[in-house]
Design a protein around this motif. Sequence first.
Motif, PDB file in Angstrom:
ATOM      1  N   PRO A 166      43.328  50.593  40.992  1.00  0.00           N
ATOM      2  CA  PRO A 166      44.445  49.708  40.655  1.00  0.00           C
ATOM      3  C   PRO A 166      44.711  49.559  39.156  1.00  0.00           C
ATOM      4  CG  PRO A 166      42.575  48.433  41.441  1.00  0.00           C
ATOM      5  CD  PRO A 166      42.220  49.874  41.609  1.00  0.00           C
ATOM      6  N   THR A 167      43.716  49.833  38.308  1.00  0.00           N
ATOM      7  CA  THR A 167      43.921  49.852  36.853  1.00  0.00           C
ATOM      8  C   THR A 167      43.090  50.999  36.295  1.00  0.00           C
ATOM      9  OG1 THR A 167      42.039  48.471  36.165  1.00  0.00           O
ATOM     10  CG2 THR A 167      44.072  47.310  36.823  1.00  0.00           C
ATOM     11  N   PRO A 168      43.424  51.470  35.100  1.00  0.00           N
ATOM     12  CA  PRO A 168      42.643  52.550  34.488  1.00  0.00           C
ATOM     13  C   PRO A 168      41.208  52.153  34.166  1.00  0.00           C
ATOM     14  CG  PRO A 168      44.768  52.306  33.384  1.00  0.00           C
ATOM     15  CD  PRO A 168      44.632  51.151  34.324  1.00  0.00           C
ATOM     16  N   GLN A 169      40.903  50.857  34.109  1.00  0.00           N
ATOM     17  CA  GLN A 169      39.565  50.401  33.780  1.00  0.00           C
ATOM     18  C   GLN A 169      38.651  50.328  34.995  1.00  0.00           C
ATOM     19  OE1 GLN A 169      40.814  46.698  32.081  1.00  0.00           O
ATOM     20  NE2 GLN A 169      40.686  47.498  30.012  1.00  0.00           N
ATOM     21  N   CYS A 170      39.189  50.451  36.185  1.00  0.00           N
ATOM     22  CA  CYS A 170      38.370  50.404  37.401  1.00  0.00           C
ATOM     23  C   CYS A 170      37.524  51.668  37.487  1.00  0.00           C
ATOM     24  CB  CYS A 170      39.246  50.275  38.640  1.00  0.00           C
ATOM     25  SG  CYS A 170      40.114  48.707  38.746  1.00  0.00           S
ATOM     26  N   TRP A 206      39.973  44.585  34.988  1.00  0.00           N
ATOM     27  CA  TRP A 206      41.353  44.435  34.524  1.00  0.00           C
ATOM     28  C   TRP A 206      41.414  43.293  33.534  1.00  0.00           C
ATOM     29  CZ3 TRP A 206      39.091  42.646  38.785  1.00  0.00           C
ATOM     30  CH2 TRP A 206      39.309  41.332  39.185  1.00  0.00           C
ATOM     31  N   GLU A 207      42.558  43.121  32.886  1.00  0.00           N
ATOM     32  CA  GLU A 207      42.697  42.063  31.886  1.00  0.00           C
ATOM     33  C   GLU A 207      43.757  41.034  32.247  1.00  0.00           C
ATOM     34  OE1 GLU A 207      43.131  43.962  28.083  1.00  0.00           O
ATOM     35  OE2 GLU A 207      41.251  45.067  28.345  1.00  0.00           O
ATOM     36  N   ASP A 208      44.764  41.405  32.977  1.00  0.00           N
ATOM     37  CA  ASP A 208      45.889  40.521  33.294  1.00  0.00           C
ATOM     38  C   ASP A 208      45.595  39.704  34.551  1.00  0.00           C
ATOM     39  OD1 ASP A 208      48.304  39.314  33.874  1.00  0.00           O
ATOM     40  OD2 ASP A 208      49.479  41.165  33.799  1.00  0.00           O
ATOM     41  N   GLU A 268      46.953  40.470  37.991  1.00  0.00           N
ATOM     42  CA  GLU A 268      46.420  41.574  38.788  1.00  0.00           C
ATOM     43  C   GLU A 268      45.180  41.186  39.594  1.00  0.00           C
ATOM     44  OE1 GLU A 268      47.583  45.621  36.592  1.00  0.00           O
ATOM     45  OE2 GLU A 268      46.156  44.405  35.442  1.00  0.00           O
ATOM     46  N   LYS A 318      45.365  42.044  43.470  1.00  0.00           N
ATOM     47  CA  LYS A 318      45.409  43.495  43.699  1.00  0.00           C
ATOM     48  C   LYS A 318      44.050  44.141  43.459  1.00  0.00           C
ATOM     49  CE  LYS A 318      47.158  46.049  40.422  1.00  0.00           C
ATOM     50  NZ  LYS A 318      48.066  46.744  39.488  1.00  0.00           N
ATOM     51  N   CYS A 319      43.401  43.783  42.373  1.00  0.00           N
ATOM     52  CA  CYS A 319      42.132  44.416  42.016  1.00  0.00           C
ATOM     53  C   CYS A 319      40.995  43.979  42.936  1.00  0.00           C
ATOM     54  CB  CYS A 319      41.802  44.118  40.560  1.00  0.00           C
ATOM     55  SG  CYS A 319      42.933  44.961  39.415  1.00  0.00           S
TER      56      CYS A 319
END
Length: 187
Positions: free
Chosen positions: A60-64, A100-102, A105, A108-109
């Motif tokens: 769901p995010t590039p950091q996952c 994630w940071e936001d 999200e 979703k995450c």
Amino acid sequence: MRSFGQPLGEHIGVMPCKAWQQAFHPLLAPGARNYWKSHNFTALSDAAIDTLIQYAGTLPTPQCEIFLGRLGAKASGVAPSATAYPHRNALYALNVHARWEDPAEDAKCVAWARDFFSAAAPYAAGGVYINFLTQDEQNRIAEAYGENYERLARIKAKYDPRNLFRCNQNIRPAPGAGVARSTAGAD
């Protein structure tokens, strides 16, 4: 592992315990939001690998990330009752790490991590590494210690009957297992 293609990073080799304990510090930087789930595996079936690939394609995010650590070797030669950690037959530890940071999200995450965890469960061996449990998994603490949990709860009752050391994935003191306190010499 290297035959799959060009690696983006590599963490293959012997690692001292202190380095292993610090390996995840960069992932838990202040301001980042994190949620993870974990399973142990005694084997990786084709279906388990297909599940890994499916969820790797839907980060769901590039950091996952999906962490799959190889266990075994000397650690598997220790008797399950010799230490607190009993899962000596586990060959892999899977950590599904949403990051994630936001705050928008969050849902979703967390949903991605929980869905992946559920999809991987049929292939898992049971058991989990205690440091990969989250606060919402208090029901899995006994699973992390397996057959050793009751012994550890008795030890906790003996040395920490008031549960002072509880700011972790807590082993609660076994009820009625505390040491009787002597009143000799008390006024």
